[in-house]
Write a protein that holds these residues in place. Structure first.
Motif, PDB file in Angstrom:
ATOM      1  N   LYS A 154     -20.727  26.023  -1.292  1.00 12.80           N
ATOM      2  CA  LYS A 154     -20.926  24.910  -2.842  1.00 12.80           C
ATOM      3  C   LYS A 154     -21.729  22.949  -2.869  1.00 12.80           C
ATOM      4  O   LYS A 154     -21.474  23.094  -1.825  1.00 12.80           O
ATOM      5  N   VAL A 155     -22.206  22.468  -3.139  1.00 18.27           N
ATOM      6  CA  VAL A 155     -22.712  21.427  -3.432  1.00 18.27           C
ATOM      7  C   VAL A 155     -22.599  20.964  -5.031  1.00 18.27           C
ATOM      8  O   VAL A 155     -22.895  21.873  -5.592  1.00 18.27           O
ATOM      9  N   GLN A 156     -22.379  20.081  -5.445  1.00 12.40           N
ATOM     10  CA  GLN A 156     -22.561  18.902  -6.419  1.00 12.40           C
ATOM     11  C   GLN A 156     -24.704  18.497  -6.239  1.00 12.40           C
ATOM     12  O   GLN A 156     -24.324  17.613  -5.667  1.00 12.40           O
ATOM     13  N   THR A 209     -15.510  28.418   2.798  1.00 16.65           N
ATOM     14  CA  THR A 209     -16.849  28.368   1.973  1.00 16.65           C
ATOM     15  C   THR A 209     -16.798  26.737   2.767  1.00 16.65           C
ATOM     16  O   THR A 209     -16.211  25.831   2.401  1.00 16.65           O
ATOM     17  N   LEU A 210     -18.294  26.026   2.713  1.00 13.77           N
ATOM     18  CA  LEU A 210     -18.978  25.503   3.049  1.00 13.77           C
ATOM     19  C   LEU A 210     -19.029  24.604   2.142  1.00 13.77           C
ATOM     20  O   LEU A 210     -20.269  25.100   1.551  1.00 13.77           O
ATOM     21  N   ASP A 211     -18.696  23.086   2.218  1.00 18.53           N
ATOM     22  CA  ASP A 211     -19.002  22.248   1.330  1.00 18.53           C
ATOM     23  C   ASP A 211     -19.941  21.843   1.516  1.00 18.53           C
ATOM     24  O   ASP A 211     -19.242  20.481   2.019  1.00 18.53           O
ATOM     25  N   LEU A 212     -20.869  21.018   1.313  1.00 21.30           N
ATOM     26  CA  LEU A 212     -22.203  20.964   1.617  1.00 21.30           C
ATOM     27  C   LEU A 212     -21.641  18.839   1.309  1.00 21.30           C
ATOM     28  O   LEU A 212     -22.516  17.855   1.792  1.00 21.30           O
ATOM     29  N   ASP A 213     -20.405  18.776   0.589  1.00 27.45           N
ATOM     30  CA  ASP A 213     -20.957  16.928   0.097  1.00 27.45           C
ATOM     31  C   ASP A 213     -19.456  16.631   0.697  1.00 27.45           C
ATOM     32  O   ASP A 213     -19.735  15.637   1.104  1.00 27.45           O
ATOM     33  N   GLN A 267     -21.658  21.531 -10.362  1.00 28.49           N
ATOM     34  CA  GLN A 267     -21.096  22.315  -8.912  1.00 28.49           C
ATOM     35  C   GLN A 267     -22.437  23.566  -8.791  1.00 28.49           C
ATOM     36  O   GLN A 267     -22.056  24.538  -9.496  1.00 28.49           O
TER      37      GLN A 267
END
Ligand code: FAD
Ligand code: SF4
Ligand code: SF4
Ligand code: SF4
Lengths: 105, 335
Positions: free
Chosen positions: B250-252, A13-17, B237
């Motif tokens: 995913k991004v918050q 998973t790419l986690d943009l945060d 989320q």
């Protein structure tokens, strides 16, 4: 180590945060046009190196936006400039490649 | 001179009235809401030039002052009487009209039907309509100094399960407009637009997109949002596939704005039944022909203008309304 018959896989998973876009942000200053890339793929389709080694400027720009290391891919570019000629958004992709090289130098 | 009744006082109804006045008629507008203007009256600025919506509405209102306007009024019955139509309003008035124009517009899709997006469940999930209201100066406690904002395209549109296979057409451009507006208000906020295709068909719309990318740094992520959850600290989320990378993403975000589509206005179904009008597969009023006779119904003397036949932009609606006024004029002259 004991073999339990299964392994743990890393999440893809790419986690943009948690994405480190520092390189992209710096390149947006030297090559502001890259922000207007619309992922059309013209650059990759015309690339002389693409059929042999999977070079793709579209993927390079995306990888920069996702904070990934683009150096392995750039090594395959021959700096012929065809991608720049076809980009409908007028992005100077060849210049971008040089800017990336300069950054890592 | 025969009466002309316009049902619906949005921009379509008002512009048709303006043209009919110019042609020498005194049309009657019947608007069920307490004020004229329809949806546009609750928008803040219009794409692509950021024209204040209130400018359009107040100009139209001024120019149609000589028309007969009933607000807060509904048509309760409509029937054919010789060559004319007899209409009864809920205020007791009855009118014999030579021609009737349906300008009854659309409805905004009810976003709470897409449960996976959490509208009405999670506090900070809002809709395009809520955001327009807030931008117009309304109070909204759900929006406070966001650091990240997401926009979900195609909510209730291009979605067979939501009962609506069509593209709602205006929401890609609206998302870009609202993304720019949020970036103007919160320059440090990261903005993500989750899209499947960007449909920027109109004059200057593509420039608007380039503008959002180049000058505002809005991020466009190709992939439909699959689900939304709430974090312990009340943020959201968001999960989607980054289809260009072929990886889950995913991004918050602090606010998620759902781009609810334009869907048919089912509140006219009783009138439609009484007047024996045809409904199209998408639920909107069916034009006699989708190329040549968009403004004509299947019944003589009943005409259509604006979003009652499908999704339209404001300039498209205005153009149709002008054309409908002329069609009505020709019909009454020759009919
Ligand atoms: C979030 C959003 C933002 C948008 N932003 C833009 C933009 O920036 N630029 C642009 O060009 N377009 C925009 N649009 C599209 C625009 O809203 C429509 O083009 C326009 O509202 C269509 O006008 P209309 O008069 O046909 O319908 P409506 O605006 O829906 O008006 C219909 C009127 O008829 C009345 N009515 C309905 N049924 C009855 C009845 N039975 N009896 C009496 N009255 C009735 C309603 O109360 C209403 O006043 C946007 C749409 C959305 C959803
Ligand atoms: S400059 Fe590099 S990336 Fe561009 S077409 Fe030539 S080889 Fe491909
Ligand atoms: S041709 Fe230009 S716009 Fe298209 S993907 Fe390549 S860089 Fe992006
Ligand atoms: S205009 Fe854009 S957001 Fe709206 S339904 Fe069509 S593709 Fe989806």
């Amino acid at each position: 180590m004991a073999d339990f018959g299964f392994k743990l896989s890393k999440s893809s998973t790419l986690d943009l945060d948690r994405t480190d876009t520092r390189v992209y942000d710096i390149l947006c200053k030297t090559d502001p046009d890259i922000r207007t890339c619309m992922a059309c793929g013209s650059c990759s389709a015309s690339c002389t190196a693409a059929p042999f080694c999977g070079m793709s400027m579209r993927k390079v720009i995306l990888a920069l936006q996702r904070g990934q290391d683009v150096r392995p891919m750039l090594g395959k570019c021959m700096l012929c400039g065809k991608c720049t000629m076809v980009c409908p958004r007028g992005i100077n992709t060849r210049h971008l490649i040089l800017s990336i090289c300069k950054y890592y130098d | 001179m025969k009466n002309i009744v316009i049902i619906g006082g949005g921009v379509a109804g008002m512009e048709a009235a303006r043209q009919l006045l110019a042609l020498g008629y005194t049309p009657i507008i019947v608007e069920k809401a307490n004020a004229l203007g329809g949806h546009v009256a609750s928008w803040y600025r219009l794409f692509p030039d950021m024209t204040p919506a209130s400018e359009i509405i107040s100009r139209l209102k001024k120019e149609i002052a000589p028309a007969n306007v009933f607000t807060g009024t509904k048509v309760i019955s409509i029937s054919r009487e010789k060559g004319d139509y007899s209409l009864t309003l809920d205020n007791g008035v009855s009118i014999l009209a030579g021609a009737v124009l349906f300008a009854t517009g659309f409805k905004v899709f009810d976003a709470s039907k897409k449960e996976e997006y959490g509208y009405g469940v999670y506090d900070r999930v809002i809709t395009n309509r809520d955001l327009e209201a807030w931008l117009s100066g309304g109070e909204d406690k759900r929006i406070s100094a966001p650091k990240a904002i997401g926009f979900v395209h195609c909510v209730g549109s291009r979605d067979l399960k939501a009962g609506n296979s069509q593209c709602s057409k205006v929401c890609c451009t609206t998302a870009i407009k609202q993304a720019i507006e949020m970036k103007e208000k919160f320059p440090k906020a990261e903005i993500y637009c989750f899209y499947m295709d960007l449909r920027l068909f109109g004059k200057k719309y593509e420039d608007f997109y380039i503008n959002a990318q180049r000058d505002f740094g809005v991020h466009f992520i190709r992939g439909r949002v699959s689900e939304v959850g709430e974090t312990i600290d009340g943020r959201l989320q968001v999960k989607a596939e980054d289809t260009l990378s072929g990886k889950p993403l995913k991004v918050q975000v602090d606010n998620l704005v759902l781009m609810s589509g334009m869907v048919c206005n089912q509140s006219v179904s009783e009138l439609v039944r009484q007047a024996r009008l045809d409904i199209d597969d998408d639920g909107f009023l069916r034009s006699r022909n989708n190329i040549f006779d968009i403004l004509e119904s299947n019944r003589p003397g009943i005409f259509y203008a604006g979003a009652c036949t499908g999704t339209k932009t404001v300039p498209e609606t205005l153009a149709e309304a002008r054309a409908a006024a002329l069609e009505i004029h020709n019909y009454l002259q020759n009919g």
